[in-house]
Design a protein around this motif. Structure first.
Motif, short mmCIF file in Angstrom:
data_model
loop_
_atom_site.label_atom_id
_atom_site.label_comp_id
_atom_site.label_asym_id
_atom_site.label_seq_id
_atom_site.Cartn_x
_atom_site.Cartn_y
_atom_site.Cartn_z
N ARG A 146 -22.30 7.92 -39.84
CA ARG A 146 -22.27 8.24 -41.26
C ARG A 146 -23.83 8.14 -41.78
N ASP A 147 -24.30 7.33 -41.37
CA ASP A 147 -25.16 5.88 -42.16
C ASP A 147 -26.60 6.72 -42.40
N LEU A 148 -26.57 7.12 -40.21
CA LEU A 148 -28.01 7.93 -40.11
C LEU A 148 -28.00 9.46 -40.53
N ALA A 149 -26.75 10.29 -40.46
CA ALA A 149 -27.04 11.44 -41.24
C ALA A 149 -27.65 11.34 -42.09
N GLN A 150 -26.81 9.82 -43.50
CA GLN A 150 -27.25 10.41 -45.07
C GLN A 150 -28.45 9.95 -44.90
N VAL A 151 -29.13 9.55 -44.09
CA VAL A 151 -30.19 8.97 -44.13
C VAL A 151 -31.66 9.78 -43.83
N THR A 152 -31.23 10.82 -42.92
CA THR A 152 -31.91 11.32 -42.34
C THR A 152 -31.85 12.95 -43.36
N GLY A 153 -30.58 12.34 -43.70
CA GLY A 153 -29.77 14.76 -43.83
C GLY A 153 -29.79 15.68 -42.85
N ARG A 154 -29.35 14.93 -41.50
CA ARG A 154 -29.33 15.39 -40.58
C ARG A 154 -27.71 15.76 -39.97
N SER A 155 -27.96 16.13 -39.33
CA SER A 155 -26.33 15.98 -37.89
C SER A 155 -26.77 14.72 -37.04
N VAL A 156 -26.38 14.06 -36.54
CA VAL A 156 -26.71 12.93 -35.32
C VAL A 156 -26.18 13.94 -33.81
N ALA A 157 -27.01 13.44 -32.85
CA ALA A 157 -26.69 13.73 -32.09
C ALA A 157 -26.24 12.41 -30.97
N LEU A 158 -24.67 12.34 -29.94
CA LEU A 158 -24.90 11.11 -29.22
C LEU A 158 -24.91 11.48 -27.77
N VAL A 159 -25.43 10.69 -27.28
CA VAL A 159 -25.86 10.20 -25.61
C VAL A 159 -25.31 9.23 -25.20
N GLY A 160 -23.89 9.53 -24.23
CA GLY A 160 -22.78 8.10 -24.16
C GLY A 160 -23.36 7.70 -22.41
N VAL A 161 -24.34 7.21 -21.45
CA VAL A 161 -24.29 6.82 -20.87
C VAL A 161 -22.74 6.15 -19.85
N SER A 162 -22.29 6.55 -18.93
CA SER A 162 -20.83 5.91 -17.96
C SER A 162 -20.08 5.78 -19.68
N LEU A 163 -19.64 4.18 -19.52
CA LEU A 163 -18.11 4.23 -20.62
C LEU A 163 -18.91 4.16 -21.79
N GLY A 164 -20.17 4.49 -21.75
CA GLY A 164 -20.75 5.11 -23.07
C GLY A 164 -20.59 6.69 -23.53
N GLY A 165 -20.41 7.39 -22.55
CA GLY A 165 -20.56 8.19 -22.87
C GLY A 165 -18.98 8.88 -23.08
N THR A 166 -17.81 8.03 -22.52
CA THR A 166 -16.50 8.16 -23.11
C THR A 166 -16.78 7.47 -24.36
N THR A 167 -16.39 6.52 -24.96
CA THR A 167 -17.47 5.98 -26.47
C THR A 167 -17.27 7.42 -27.25
N ALA A 168 -18.87 7.92 -26.93
CA ALA A 168 -19.27 9.34 -27.72
C ALA A 168 -18.49 10.11 -27.94
N ARG A 169 -17.80 10.30 -27.48
CA ARG A 169 -16.37 12.01 -26.99
C ARG A 169 -15.57 10.82 -28.20
N GLU A 170 -14.62 9.48 -27.71
CA GLU A 170 -13.55 9.23 -29.24
C GLU A 170 -14.52 9.53 -30.43
N VAL A 171 -15.58 8.98 -30.86
CA VAL A 171 -16.60 8.50 -32.05
C VAL A 171 -16.45 10.47 -32.49
N ALA A 172 -16.62 11.50 -31.74
CA ALA A 172 -17.10 12.76 -31.90
C ALA A 172 -15.66 13.15 -32.81
N LYS A 173 -14.64 12.61 -32.46
CA LYS A 173 -13.28 13.45 -32.39
C LYS A 173 -13.09 13.20 -33.84
N SER A 174 -13.72 12.10 -33.96
CA SER A 174 -13.22 11.67 -35.33
C SER A 174 -14.30 11.94 -36.41
N CYS A 175 -15.83 11.56 -36.47
CA CYS A 175 -16.09 12.31 -37.62
C CYS A 175 -17.22 13.45 -37.17
#
Length: 236
Positions: A102-131
């Motif tokens: 949310r902070d990065l989206a506000q600063v840049t004025g753009r939606s953010v992409a998430l790139v997650g490696v292994s379990l980081g991708g699992t985390t990215a999927r969960e974050v994308a469900k909540s915001c």
């Protein structure tokens, strides 16, 4: 405190992964760290699209440095995540990444992409469900989404589970459900850390699977993976 339970399991005798494939993965990681392959030529270029790169299980932020270097070289705006070593998508970790998004989206004025490696991708999927309103795309690199994950790292997952709470474990049970944003899942049959089938998503309108060759632990230095990531990020 809940334990890893159904999250990870030691490979049976006929599994595609084992202690032997783990040793090969460690050798591949050492080789890629000492002599990383050159960046791909003629990869897609960005125009400052904000990206947060999330490291894999028990990995520090520096483990994604090569991928972030490539993305910056191509004109994207990659950011490190801010949670230190990745020990799993626990509620406080998900909340911190949400805040960073949310902070990065506000600063840049753009939606953010998430790139997650292994379990980081699992985390990215969960974050994308909540915001989802702040996230434009999720790209997962050899990320497990089907439980239990067959892996020679199961004992480490069991140890990490001592820090997990029941809410975190319950959220993982629904991890195969895709988030409401486009998802690119990169998988490799050469994966020596997890049974590659654990990272294959179910067919969905918003989800694509791209198959590559190469080890799990050196996925960030894989030129073909870098090319795919740049191509998908450049579409936004």
């Amino acid at each position: 405190m809940a334990r890893a339970g159904g999250f990870a399991t030691w490979p049976p005798a006929d599994a595609a992964v084992s202690a032997v494939t783990l040793a090969r993965e460690m050798a591949a990681l050492a080789q890629a760290t000492l002599v990383p392959p050159p960046f791909p030529q003629n990869a897609a270029r960005g125009v400052g699209q904000p990206v947060i790169v999330i490291p894999g299980f028990l990995a520090p932020d520096m483990s994604t440095a090569r991928l972030r270097e490539f993305l910056e070289r191509q004109g994207f705006k990659p950011s490190s995540w801010t949670c230190g070593f990745n020990i799993g998508p626990m509620p406080h970790v998900v909340r911190e990444v949400e805040r960073q998004v949310r902070d990065l989206a506000q600063v840049t004025g753009r939606s953010v992409a998430l790139v997650g490696v292994s379990l980081g991708g699992t985390t990215a999927r969960e974050v994308a469900k909540s915001c989802p309103g702040c996230i434009v795309r999720v790209i997962t690199l050899v990320s497990p989404i089907h439980l239990p994950v067959v892996t020679p790292l199961a004992p480490l997952a069991e140890a990490a589970s001592l820090l997990w709470d029941r809410t975190a474990l319950e959220s993982l049970q629904a991890i195969a459900e895709p988030p409401p944003v486009p998802v690119t899942a990169i998988v490799s049959r050469d994966d020596g850390i997890i049974d590659w089938r654990a990272s294959v998503p179910a067919p969905s309108e918003r989800v694509e699977m791209v198959e590559v060759s190469g080890p799990h632990m050196s996925i960030c230095t894989n030129p073909e993976v870098q090319r795919i990531v740049a191509d998908r990020l450049a579409r936004h």
